[in-house]
Motif scaffolding. Structure first.
Motif, PDB file in Angstrom:
ATOM      1  N   LEU A  87       0.640  -1.166   0.117  1.00 15.38           N
ATOM      2  CA  LEU A  87      -0.045  -0.022   0.002  1.00 15.38           C
ATOM      3  C   LEU A  87       0.870   1.323  -0.250  1.00 15.38           C
ATOM      4  CD1 LEU A  87      -2.646   1.354  -0.005  1.00 15.38           C
ATOM      5  CD2 LEU A  87      -2.596   1.045   2.591  1.00 15.38           C
ATOM      6  N   ASP A  88       1.872   1.061   0.689  1.00 10.18           N
ATOM      7  CA  ASP A  88       2.826   2.379   0.954  1.00 10.18           C
ATOM      8  C   ASP A  88       3.421   2.556  -0.539  1.00 10.18           C
ATOM      9  OD1 ASP A  88       2.086   3.215   3.535  1.00 10.18           O
ATOM     10  OD2 ASP A  88       3.646   2.007   4.216  1.00 10.18           O
ATOM     11  N   ARG A  89       4.109   1.352  -0.977  1.00  4.09           N
ATOM     12  CA  ARG A  89       4.618   1.679  -2.527  1.00  4.09           C
ATOM     13  C   ARG A  89       3.644   2.082  -3.438  1.00  4.09           C
ATOM     14  NH1 ARG A  89       9.594  -1.432  -2.654  1.00  4.09           N
ATOM     15  NH2 ARG A  89       9.405  -1.292  -4.873  1.00  4.09           N
ATOM     16  N   LYS A  90       2.452   1.862  -3.337  1.00  5.72           N
ATOM     17  CA  LYS A  90       1.541   2.273  -4.256  1.00  5.72           C
ATOM     18  C   LYS A  90       1.424   3.625  -3.924  1.00  5.72           C
ATOM     19  CE  LYS A  90      -3.222   1.640  -5.942  1.00  5.72           C
ATOM     20  NZ  LYS A  90      -4.406   0.890  -5.932  1.00  5.72           N
ATOM     21  N   SER A  91       1.078   4.178  -3.038  1.00  4.62           N
ATOM     22  CA  SER A  91       0.851   5.569  -2.620  1.00  4.62           C
ATOM     23  C   SER A  91       2.040   6.593  -2.795  1.00  4.62           C
ATOM     24  CB  SER A  91       0.605   5.677  -0.974  1.00  4.62           C
ATOM     25  OG  SER A  91       1.668   5.486  -0.257  1.00  4.62           O
ATOM     26  N   HIS A  92       3.312   5.776  -2.776  1.00  5.92           N
ATOM     27  CA  HIS A  92       4.319   6.555  -3.497  1.00  5.92           C
ATOM     28  C   HIS A  92       4.811   6.364  -4.994  1.00  5.92           C
ATOM     29  CE1 HIS A  92       5.281   7.982   0.490  1.00  5.92           C
ATOM     30  NE2 HIS A  92       5.603   6.945   1.009  1.00  5.92           N
ATOM     31  N   GLY A  93       4.114   5.613  -5.479  1.00  6.50           N
ATOM     32  CA  GLY A  93       4.347   5.458  -6.904  1.00  6.50           C
ATOM     33  C   GLY A  93       5.567   4.700  -7.348  1.00  6.50           C
ATOM     34  N   LEU A  94       5.913   4.142  -6.354  1.00  4.61           N
ATOM     35  CA  LEU A  94       7.314   3.213  -6.305  1.00  4.61           C
ATOM     36  C   LEU A  94       7.075   2.134  -7.418  1.00  4.61           C
ATOM     37  CD1 LEU A  94       8.261   2.743  -2.793  1.00  4.61           C
ATOM     38  CD2 LEU A  94       8.890   4.729  -4.286  1.00  4.61           C
ATOM     39  N   LEU A  95       8.208   1.909  -8.153  1.00  5.31           N
ATOM     40  CA  LEU A  95       8.081   0.776  -8.986  1.00  5.31           C
ATOM     41  C   LEU A  95       8.366  -0.743  -8.535  1.00  5.31           C
ATOM     42  CD1 LEU A  95       9.819   2.524 -12.067  1.00  5.31           C
ATOM     43  CD2 LEU A  95       7.414   2.105 -12.068  1.00  5.31           C
ATOM     44  N   PRO A  96       8.246  -1.881  -9.058  1.00  4.79           N
ATOM     45  CA  PRO A  96       8.540  -2.931  -8.498  1.00  4.79           C
ATOM     46  C   PRO A  96      10.112  -2.961  -8.247  1.00  4.79           C
ATOM     47  CG  PRO A  96       6.923  -3.491  -9.949  1.00  4.79           C
ATOM     48  CD  PRO A  96       7.428  -1.963 -10.175  1.00  4.79           C
ATOM     49  N   GLY A  97      10.800  -3.949  -7.223  1.00  3.44           N
ATOM     50  CA  GLY A  97      11.951  -4.256  -7.094  1.00  3.44           C
ATOM     51  C   GLY A  97      12.822  -3.252  -6.219  1.00  3.44           C
ATOM     52  N   TRP A  98      13.875  -3.449  -6.256  1.00  2.00           N
ATOM     53  CA  TRP A  98      14.937  -2.539  -5.406  1.00  2.00           C
ATOM     54  C   TRP A  98      16.249  -2.086  -6.232  1.00  2.00           C
ATOM     55  CZ3 TRP A  98      17.100  -4.533   0.005  1.00  2.00           C
ATOM     56  CH2 TRP A  98      17.545  -3.485   0.616  1.00  2.00           C
ATOM     57  N   PRO A  99      16.050  -0.975  -6.981  1.00  4.40           N
ATOM     58  CA  PRO A  99      16.999  -0.464  -7.948  1.00  4.40           C
ATOM     59  C   PRO A  99      18.332  -0.626  -7.411  1.00  4.40           C
ATOM     60  CG  PRO A  99      15.347   1.287  -7.525  1.00  4.40           C
ATOM     61  CD  PRO A  99      14.778   0.079  -6.886  1.00  4.40           C
ATOM     62  N   LEU A 100      18.479   0.056  -5.900  1.00  3.22           N
ATOM     63  CA  LEU A 100      19.837   0.250  -5.565  1.00  3.22           C
ATOM     64  C   LEU A 100      20.678  -0.870  -5.664  1.00  3.22           C
ATOM     65  CD1 LEU A 100      21.851   2.154  -4.255  1.00  3.22           C
ATOM     66  CD2 LEU A 100      20.963   1.318  -2.031  1.00  3.22           C
ATOM     67  N   LEU A 101      20.296  -1.982  -5.268  1.00  9.32           N
ATOM     68  CA  LEU A 101      20.971  -3.269  -5.213  1.00  9.32           C
ATOM     69  C   LEU A 101      21.326  -3.673  -6.712  1.00  9.32           C
ATOM     70  CD1 LEU A 101      19.816  -5.401  -2.183  1.00  9.32           C
ATOM     71  CD2 LEU A 101      21.665  -3.441  -2.135  1.00  9.32           C
ATOM     72  N   ASP A 102      20.209  -3.591  -7.586  1.00  7.39           N
ATOM     73  CA  ASP A 102      20.458  -3.880  -8.740  1.00  7.39           C
ATOM     74  C   ASP A 102      21.652  -3.011  -9.583  1.00  7.39           C
ATOM     75  OD1 ASP A 102      18.543  -5.618  -8.700  1.00  7.39           O
ATOM     76  OD2 ASP A 102      16.995  -4.591  -9.528  1.00  7.39           O
TER      77      ASP A 102
END
Length: 277
Positions: free
Chosen positions: A74-89
């Motif tokens: 829910l928090d990811r959706k409210s902030h408009g975050l994309l799936p995954g963890w780009p920093l580690l990628d």
């Protein structure tokens, strides 16, 4: 990649998110700020979480960690975050594992800067970078852990309390050296313990501004965010940092700018400062 003397500098993404434009630009009227940063129908603008990886023969230093992986769907959706963890990628794409990072410098402890400092593993929260010393301003830590809503309401304890429990926390003060060539500058303004980070070597340098200058549009002295606890201090320290960067031809990192993550600054007789790509 940017070379700053002995330091190899890479801008790595800690993620992207959507944020209210009115909050981002504070007292600036929308009729003005939307000419440089258009908003969608919900008044949201896209923002980056630009982190810095600084590597030398002796050290591997990460500045800020982006949103991390702990936020609920829910928090990811409210902030408009994309799936995954780009920093580690992105770190993996540079051949860097979490175990190789020896210092993590946090400009402050808001979720979009320190969320990736810790991770949930098998139901428990632990540091993401197990070999790193985590560098946090002493005032910032005191405010974030104070329990006073006026001071600590904007923080998420799971992002940083485990760092103290694991013995990886290092509290620092203004002008303290993290490792030779990297120094923290307590700016205040955005939060009382907010710190910028200065990387210098052989007459060259780079300044990570944190939320003192979230985007290149904030090069205007009076453009600040609504989150700034001490607006006057933000304006004062912006001028100090911008003058210093311009006089020394140092690059600056705009940590929330999608289009201009890093630039130089030039002094302009009529417009105060200019962004030089």
């Amino acid at each position: 990649m940017i070379q700053v003397g002995k330091w190899q500098i890479d801008i790595v993404s800690g993620g992207r998110f959507l944020h209210d434009g009115g909050v981002l630009f504070g007292i600036v009227p929308k009729s003005i700020w939307q000419t440089v940063q258009p908003a969608d129908s919900q008044n949201l603008v896209p923002l980056a979480m630009n982190c810095v990886l600084a590597r030398s023969d002796s050290h591997c230093v990460l500045i800020d960690t982006g949103h991390g992986s702990k936020l609920s769907p829910l928090d990811r959706k409210s902030h408009g975050l994309l799936p995954g963890w780009p920093l580690l990628d992105e770190l993996a794409g540079l051949g860097v594992t979490p175990q190789q990072v020896d210092h993590v410098v946090l400009s402050h402890l808001h979720w979009d800067h320190s969320g990736g400092a810790t991770s949930k593993v098998n139901g428990s929260i632990q540091s993401t970078f197990p070999s790193a010393q985590y560098v946090v301003n002493r005032q910032e830590w005191a405010d974030a852990t104070s329990g006073q809503v006026e001071r600590s309401g904007g923080y998420m304890p799971a992002d940083f309390l485990p760092l103290d429990e694991s013995g990886q926390l290092r509290l620092v003060d203004h002008l303290e050296e993290v490792v030779p060539g990297i120094q923290v500058l307590q700016t205040g303004g955005h939060t009382l313990g907010h710190q910028a980070v200065l990387v210098e070597s052989k007459g060259n340098g780079l300044i990570y501004l944190g939320d003192i200058g979230p985007t290149s549009h904030h090069i205007r002295k009076l453009w600040c965010t609504s989150y700034d606890l001490d607006l006057i201090r933000t304006r004062e320290v912006k001028k100090q940092l911008f003058d210093f960067a311009a006089q020394n031809s140092y690059r600056v990192v705009w940590n929330h700018d999608v289009d201009v993550p890093v630039s130089r600054i030039a002094v302009h007789p009529k417009r105060e400062y200019l962004v030089e790509i």
